[in-house]
Design an enzyme around this catalytic site. Structure first.
Site, PDB file in Angstrom:
ATOM      1  N   GLY A 106       2.262  -1.875   7.033  1.00  0.00           N
ATOM      2  CA  GLY A 106       2.482  -1.456   8.414  1.00  0.00           C
ATOM      3  C   GLY A 106       1.449  -0.421   8.818  1.00  0.00           C
ATOM      4  O   GLY A 106       0.366  -0.344   8.240  1.00  0.00           O
ATOM      5  N   CYS A 107       1.767   0.392   9.810  1.00  0.00           N
ATOM      6  CA  CYS A 107       0.861   1.459  10.244  1.00  0.00           C
ATOM      7  C   CYS A 107       0.533   2.359   9.063  1.00  0.00           C
ATOM      8  O   CYS A 107       1.416   2.793   8.323  1.00  0.00           O
ATOM      9  CB  CYS A 107       1.523   2.265  11.366  1.00  0.00           C
ATOM     10  SG  CYS A 107       0.536   3.678  11.910  1.00  0.00           S
ATOM     11  N   PHE A 108      -0.736   2.677   8.875  1.00  0.00           N
ATOM     12  CA  PHE A 108      -1.145   3.396   7.669  1.00  0.00           C
ATOM     13  C   PHE A 108      -0.850   4.889   7.674  1.00  0.00           C
ATOM     14  O   PHE A 108      -0.951   5.561   6.649  1.00  0.00           O
ATOM     15  CB  PHE A 108      -2.618   3.163   7.336  1.00  0.00           C
ATOM     16  CG  PHE A 108      -3.617   3.246   8.466  1.00  0.00           C
ATOM     17  CD1 PHE A 108      -3.473   4.146   9.521  1.00  0.00           C
ATOM     18  CD2 PHE A 108      -4.740   2.421   8.470  1.00  0.00           C
ATOM     19  CE1 PHE A 108      -4.420   4.236  10.533  1.00  0.00           C
ATOM     20  CE2 PHE A 108      -5.694   2.482   9.484  1.00  0.00           C
ATOM     21  CZ  PHE A 108      -5.526   3.401  10.517  1.00  0.00           C
ATOM     22  N   PRO A 147       2.545   5.673   5.252  1.00  0.00           N
ATOM     23  CA  PRO A 147       2.315   5.532   3.817  1.00  0.00           C
ATOM     24  C   PRO A 147       1.395   6.598   3.239  1.00  0.00           C
ATOM     25  O   PRO A 147       1.580   7.036   2.102  1.00  0.00           O
ATOM     26  CB  PRO A 147       1.690   4.132   3.703  1.00  0.00           C
ATOM     27  CG  PRO A 147       2.273   3.384   4.858  1.00  0.00           C
ATOM     28  CD  PRO A 147       2.360   4.395   5.970  1.00  0.00           C
TER      29      PRO A 147
END
Length: 211
Positions: A9-11, A14
């Site tokens: 997903g959007c970095f 993470p």
């Protein structure tokens, strides 16, 4: 020092959750897994947002990282787009074997998984304003970090920046940071953090911990 690259997903998120852990040495976000053109934040073509981490294999195993990859996002739901797909990228046969083995376990448990396991052909680093995104928005702490790191490590190279980025979203603790970075030169940074850390944590420790 080993490196592993993955998309979930959007970095931004993470990078906070993985970057706080003491086994992680460096983190950077970027784009990989595509074949068309050279991706940018304005046009990612068929590339995926990914996080790349460098880690000390004596302190943290690839298995732990892959386990946390699956723990931290729902891989049984189809992705919105190629940009945000679930993706594990391997650089050698050892990584490929570990990733495929875990993927099969997930499929056995849940019936399916939209995670892809592919070779890493290229990695394009994202613009600076995407790196350690939440640390940069944690203005007093980020400004103090910059003050202490003039002409030293960059935002991408700094292990401390990775930890601070995690701490900005409730991963880890100030006490852990002080033990890992005991240099008295950071005392002023710890003071700033104490002053601004009155809001409740935005993430749970369970989501941050690498089991």
């Amino acid at each position: 020092m080993d490196t592993v690259t993955f998309g979930m997903g959007c970095f931004w998120g993470p990078e906070t959750r993985f970057g706080y852990h003491s086994g992680i040495l460096r983190t950077r976000v970027g784009y990989a897994g595509g074949k068309e053109g050279q991706p940018t934040s304005k046009n990612t073509f068929d590339y995926t947002e990914v996080l790349q981490v460098q880690f000390n294999a004596e302190l943290l195993s690839l298995e732990q990282i892959v386990n946390q990859f699956f723990k931290q996002h729902n891989t049984t739901r189809a992705p919105r787009s190629m940009k945000y797909r679930s993706l594990l990228l391997f650089e050698n046969e050892e990584q490929k074997s570990e990733m495929l083995q875990k993927l099969e376990e997930i499929k056995h448990i849940h019936g399916n998984s939209y995670t892809s396991v592919e070779p890493l052909h290229s990695f394009y680093e994202a613009d600076l304003h995407h790196q350690k995104y939440y640390l940069q928005r944690w203005k007093p702490v980020y400004e103090k970090w910059q003050e202490l790191h003039v002409e030293k490590e960059s935002l991408v190279e700094s292990t401390l920046a990775a930890r601070l980025n995690g701490l900005s979203k409730g991963c880890g603790s100030l006490e852990e940071l002080m033990q890992e970075f005991p240099d008295s030169a950071y005392d002023s940074l710890w003071s700033v953090i104490r002053e601004v850390r009155e809001n409740s944590k935005e993430q749970s420790e369970d989501m941050c911990r690498l089991d």
